[in-house]
Design a protein around this motif. Structure first.
Motif, PDB file in Angstrom:
ATOM      1  N   HIS A   1       0.854  -1.189   0.000  1.00  0.00           N
ATOM      2  CA  HIS A   1       0.000   0.000   0.000  1.00  0.00           C
ATOM      3  C   HIS A   1       0.888   1.237   0.000  1.00  0.00           C
ATOM      4  O   HIS A   1       1.982   1.241   0.584  1.00  0.00           O
ATOM      5  CB  HIS A   1      -0.921   0.027   1.216  1.00  0.00           C
ATOM      6  CG  HIS A   1      -2.087  -0.913   1.110  1.00  0.00           C
ATOM      7  ND1 HIS A   1      -1.933  -2.278   1.215  1.00  0.00           N
ATOM      8  CD2 HIS A   1      -3.410  -0.684   0.899  1.00  0.00           C
ATOM      9  CE1 HIS A   1      -3.118  -2.854   1.079  1.00  0.00           C
ATOM     10  NE2 HIS A   1      -4.018  -1.911   0.889  1.00  0.00           N
ATOM     11  N   ARG A   2       0.404   2.289  -0.628  1.00  0.00           N
ATOM     12  CA  ARG A   2       1.121   3.553  -0.686  1.00  0.00           C
ATOM     13  C   ARG A   2       0.170   4.685  -0.326  1.00  0.00           C
ATOM     14  O   ARG A   2      -1.057   4.526  -0.318  1.00  0.00           O
ATOM     15  CB  ARG A   2       1.686   3.803  -2.086  1.00  0.00           C
ATOM     16  CG  ARG A   2       2.675   2.752  -2.590  1.00  0.00           C
ATOM     17  CD  ARG A   2       4.051   2.859  -1.933  1.00  0.00           C
ATOM     18  NE  ARG A   2       4.142   2.112  -0.673  1.00  0.00           N
ATOM     19  CZ  ARG A   2       5.203   2.120   0.131  1.00  0.00           C
ATOM     20  NH1 ARG A   2       6.253   2.870  -0.168  1.00  0.00           N
ATOM     21  NH2 ARG A   2       5.194   1.422   1.235  1.00  0.00           N
ATOM     22  N   LEU A   3       0.727   5.858  -0.023  1.00  0.00           N
ATOM     23  CA  LEU A   3      -0.068   7.040   0.293  1.00  0.00           C
ATOM     24  C   LEU A   3      -0.228   7.870  -0.973  1.00  0.00           C
ATOM     25  O   LEU A   3       0.759   8.354  -1.537  1.00  0.00           O
ATOM     26  CB  LEU A   3       0.619   7.862   1.389  1.00  0.00           C
ATOM     27  CG  LEU A   3       0.789   7.160   2.734  1.00  0.00           C
ATOM     28  CD1 LEU A   3       1.492   8.088   3.737  1.00  0.00           C
ATOM     29  CD2 LEU A   3      -0.552   6.699   3.297  1.00  0.00           C
ATOM     30  N   ILE A   4      -1.460   8.031  -1.416  1.00  0.00           N
ATOM     31  CA  ILE A   4      -1.758   8.649  -2.697  1.00  0.00           C
ATOM     32  C   ILE A   4      -2.505   9.967  -2.471  1.00  0.00           C
ATOM     33  O   ILE A   4      -3.384  10.033  -1.607  1.00  0.00           O
ATOM     34  CB  ILE A   4      -2.618   7.702  -3.562  1.00  0.00           C
ATOM     35  CG1 ILE A   4      -1.968   6.314  -3.632  1.00  0.00           C
ATOM     36  CG2 ILE A   4      -2.811   8.278  -4.963  1.00  0.00           C
ATOM     37  CD1 ILE A   4      -0.539   6.319  -4.120  1.00  0.00           C
ATOM     38  N   PRO A   5      -2.183  11.014  -3.224  1.00  0.00           N
ATOM     39  CA  PRO A   5      -2.864  12.301  -3.030  1.00  0.00           C
ATOM     40  C   PRO A   5      -4.312  12.276  -3.528  1.00  0.00           C
ATOM     41  O   PRO A   5      -4.585  11.770  -4.618  1.00  0.00           O
ATOM     42  CB  PRO A   5      -2.011  13.278  -3.837  1.00  0.00           C
ATOM     43  CG  PRO A   5      -1.376  12.434  -4.896  1.00  0.00           C
ATOM     44  CD  PRO A   5      -1.108  11.114  -4.238  1.00  0.00           C
ATOM     45  N   LYS A   6      -5.211  12.829  -2.727  1.00  0.00           N
ATOM     46  CA  LYS A   6      -6.605  12.971  -3.150  1.00  0.00           C
ATOM     47  C   LYS A   6      -6.693  13.915  -4.348  1.00  0.00           C
ATOM     48  O   LYS A   6      -7.364  13.634  -5.334  1.00  0.00           O
ATOM     49  CB  LYS A   6      -7.440  13.509  -1.985  1.00  0.00           C
ATOM     50  CG  LYS A   6      -7.463  12.593  -0.769  1.00  0.00           C
ATOM     51  CD  LYS A   6      -8.158  13.265   0.408  1.00  0.00           C
ATOM     52  CE  LYS A   6      -8.125  12.400   1.643  1.00  0.00           C
ATOM     53  NZ  LYS A   6      -8.741  13.064   2.818  1.00  0.00           N
ATOM     54  N   ILE A   7      -6.043  15.051  -4.216  1.00  0.00           N
ATOM     55  CA  ILE A   7      -5.851  15.955  -5.359  1.00  0.00           C
ATOM     56  C   ILE A   7      -4.414  15.739  -5.826  1.00  0.00           C
ATOM     57  O   ILE A   7      -3.466  15.981  -5.066  1.00  0.00           O
ATOM     58  CB  ILE A   7      -6.073  17.431  -4.975  1.00  0.00           C
ATOM     59  CG1 ILE A   7      -7.488  17.637  -4.452  1.00  0.00           C
ATOM     60  CG2 ILE A   7      -5.796  18.345  -6.165  1.00  0.00           C
ATOM     61  CD1 ILE A   7      -7.759  19.023  -3.925  1.00  0.00           C
ATOM     62  N   PRO A   8      -4.202  15.230  -7.034  1.00  0.00           N
ATOM     63  CA  PRO A   8      -2.851  14.908  -7.489  1.00  0.00           C
ATOM     64  C   PRO A   8      -1.880  16.074  -7.312  1.00  0.00           C
ATOM     65  O   PRO A   8      -2.244  17.238  -7.477  1.00  0.00           O
ATOM     66  CB  PRO A   8      -3.062  14.567  -8.974  1.00  0.00           C
ATOM     67  CG  PRO A   8      -4.470  14.064  -9.034  1.00  0.00           C
ATOM     68  CD  PRO A   8      -5.230  14.912  -8.057  1.00  0.00           C
ATOM     69  N   PHE A   9      -0.655  15.727  -6.989  1.00  0.00           N
ATOM     70  CA  PHE A   9       0.365  16.756  -6.783  1.00  0.00           C
ATOM     71  C   PHE A   9       0.542  17.608  -8.036  1.00  0.00           C
ATOM     72  O   PHE A   9       0.733  18.822  -7.937  1.00  0.00           O
ATOM     73  CB  PHE A   9       1.698  16.101  -6.403  1.00  0.00           C
ATOM     74  CG  PHE A   9       1.656  15.292  -5.136  1.00  0.00           C
ATOM     75  CD1 PHE A   9       1.093  15.806  -3.979  1.00  0.00           C
ATOM     76  CD2 PHE A   9       2.178  14.009  -5.097  1.00  0.00           C
ATOM     77  CE1 PHE A   9       1.058  15.059  -2.803  1.00  0.00           C
ATOM     78  CE2 PHE A   9       2.148  13.255  -3.936  1.00  0.00           C
ATOM     79  CZ  PHE A   9       1.596  13.777  -2.789  1.00  0.00           C
ATOM     80  N   VAL A  10       0.475  16.992  -9.203  1.00  0.00           N
ATOM     81  CA  VAL A  10       0.678  17.718 -10.445  1.00  0.00           C
ATOM     82  C   VAL A  10      -0.434  18.733 -10.698  1.00  0.00           C
ATOM     83  O   VAL A  10      -0.241  19.700 -11.438  1.00  0.00           O
ATOM     84  CB  VAL A  10       0.788  16.737 -11.635  1.00  0.00           C
ATOM     85  CG1 VAL A  10      -0.546  16.064 -11.924  1.00  0.00           C
ATOM     86  CG2 VAL A  10       1.342  17.425 -12.877  1.00  0.00           C
ATOM     87  N   LEU A  11      -1.582  18.557 -10.034  1.00  0.00           N
ATOM     88  CA  LEU A  11      -2.697  19.498 -10.176  1.00  0.00           C
ATOM     89  C   LEU A  11      -2.798  20.449  -8.991  1.00  0.00           C
ATOM     90  O   LEU A  11      -3.831  21.084  -8.793  1.00  0.00           O
ATOM     91  CB  LEU A  11      -4.016  18.726 -10.345  1.00  0.00           C
ATOM     92  CG  LEU A  11      -4.101  17.805 -11.565  1.00  0.00           C
ATOM     93  CD1 LEU A  11      -5.459  17.134 -11.620  1.00  0.00           C
ATOM     94  CD2 LEU A  11      -3.824  18.572 -12.853  1.00  0.00           C
ATOM     95  N   GLY A  12      -1.737  20.534  -8.214  1.00  0.00           N
ATOM     96  CA  GLY A  12      -1.708  21.481  -7.110  1.00  0.00           C
ATOM     97  C   GLY A  12      -2.024  20.897  -5.752  1.00  0.00           C
ATOM     98  O   GLY A  12      -2.112  21.634  -4.771  1.00  0.00           O
ATOM     99  N   GLY A  13      -2.209  19.578  -5.684  1.00  0.00           N
ATOM    100  CA  GLY A  13      -2.457  18.939  -4.396  1.00  0.00           C
ATOM    101  C   GLY A  13      -1.289  19.129  -3.443  1.00  0.00           C
ATOM    102  O   GLY A  13      -0.123  19.107  -3.863  1.00  0.00           O
ATOM    103  N   GLU A  14      -1.583  19.311  -2.173  1.00  0.00           N
ATOM    104  CA  GLU A  14      -0.546  19.618  -1.188  1.00  0.00           C
ATOM    105  C   GLU A  14       0.047  18.340  -0.584  1.00  0.00           C
ATOM    106  O   GLU A  14      -0.626  17.307  -0.484  1.00  0.00           O
ATOM    107  CB  GLU A  14      -1.122  20.501  -0.078  1.00  0.00           C
ATOM    108  CG  GLU A  14      -1.585  21.865  -0.563  1.00  0.00           C
ATOM    109  CD  GLU A  14      -2.101  22.728   0.575  1.00  0.00           C
ATOM    110  OE1 GLU A  14      -2.335  22.186   1.682  1.00  0.00           O
ATOM    111  OE2 GLU A  14      -2.267  23.936   0.359  1.00  0.00           O
ATOM    112  N   TYR A  15       1.291  18.457  -0.167  1.00  0.00           N
ATOM    113  CA  TYR A  15       1.966  17.357   0.524  1.00  0.00           C
ATOM    114  C   TYR A  15       1.618  17.436   2.012  1.00  0.00           C
ATOM    115  O   TYR A  15       2.437  17.810   2.858  1.00  0.00           O
ATOM    116  CB  TYR A  15       3.478  17.440   0.313  1.00  0.00           C
ATOM    117  CG  TYR A  15       3.921  17.039  -1.074  1.00  0.00           C
ATOM    118  CD1 TYR A  15       4.351  15.744  -1.335  1.00  0.00           C
ATOM    119  CD2 TYR A  15       3.906  17.953  -2.129  1.00  0.00           C
ATOM    120  CE1 TYR A  15       4.763  15.358  -2.605  1.00  0.00           C
ATOM    121  CE2 TYR A  15       4.305  17.580  -3.413  1.00  0.00           C
ATOM    122  CZ  TYR A  15       4.735  16.283  -3.642  1.00  0.00           C
ATOM    123  OH  TYR A  15       5.133  15.919  -4.898  1.00  0.00           O
ATOM    124  N   THR A  16       0.369  17.087   2.329  1.00  0.00           N
ATOM    125  CA  THR A  16      -0.127  17.115   3.704  1.00  0.00           C
ATOM    126  C   THR A  16      -0.919  15.842   3.968  1.00  0.00           C
ATOM    127  O   THR A  16      -1.410  15.192   3.039  1.00  0.00           O
ATOM    128  CB  THR A  16      -1.054  18.321   3.941  1.00  0.00           C
ATOM    129  OG1 THR A  16      -2.203  18.209   3.068  1.00  0.00           O
ATOM    130  CG2 THR A  16      -0.327  19.634   3.670  1.00  0.00           C
TER     131      THR A  16
END
Length: 211
Positions: A158-173
């Motif tokens: 399992h990995r931690l995946i961004p709800k809003i993709p990083f490439v679309l401005g999702g934050e590293y939080t």
């Protein structure tokens, strides 16, 4: 192999697989680097490091763990990227599912959100040094640590995946992360990468984000 590789192996988990891997992995992705990977796997047949942020696949699948041979099967997730993920042998990943791979006689990083490769190292000693020198950035250790302090241990595969993709401005939080099966995560982001490639500048794309 070298002092940096030995150091990296020494601070990571025990073998994921107790089995002895084959001496060589048959591949057309650079015989020297594939031989170095085989040597690493002989020393430690898959491992997790930096609180599961770094995951190096064992040679073969065992239990819930997918091995490098199966992970690189075209129809598992690579085919979802069409031609964007071809020509590489993927052997490890960071906490976000960014892939470390052997391609064009180099160790490179594959960004699953945009389907691009970036050069990182010329051999496994250089790769190990890069990880040790900047493990927080290259493995995502800080967020892996925060997540597990809050929600508990990250399960295998399992990995931690961004709800809003990083490439679309999702934050590293933490608030922008969710836990996903590694295969599902790669397939989901393949759709995103293909849309980004095929969408002219200024036009919008459509994705299903996680609330």
């Amino acid at each position: 192999m070298g002092a940096f590789t030995d150091k990296l192996l020494s601070i990571c988990s025990d073998n994921i697989s107790p089995n002895q891997p084959k001496k060589y992995i048959d591949s057309n992705h650079g015989q020297l680097l594939m031989s170095e990977l085989a040597f690493v796997l002989e020393k430690k047949n898959g491992f997790y490091g930096f609180e599961s942020a770094l995951h190096l696949f064992p040679y073969e699948s065992i239990g819930t763990e997918i091995g490098a041979i199966d992970w690189n099967k075209h129809d598992l997730w690579i085919s979802e990227y069409k031609d964007m993920a071809l020509g590489a042998f993927f052997f490890a990943e960071d906490i976000f599912g960014n892939q470390f791979c052997i391609k064009d006689d180099l160790i490179q990083i594959f960004d699953p959100e945009i389907g691009s490769f970036d050069k990182l190292a010329g051999n496994f000693e250089e790769w190990s040094k890069a990880i040790l020198d900047d493990y927080s950035f290259l493995t995502g250790y800080s967020l892996a640590n925060q997540w597990q302090n809050t929600y508990g241990k990250i399960p295998s595969m399992h990995r931690l995946i961004p709800k809003i993709p990083f490439v679309l401005g999702g934050e590293y939080t933490l608030e922008n992360l969710y836990l996903s099966n590694s295969i599902d995560a790669m397939k989901f982001r393949a759709s995103l990468a293909l849309q980004i490639r095929n969408t002219p500048d200024g036009e919008s794309i459509s994705i299903n984000t996680i609330n």
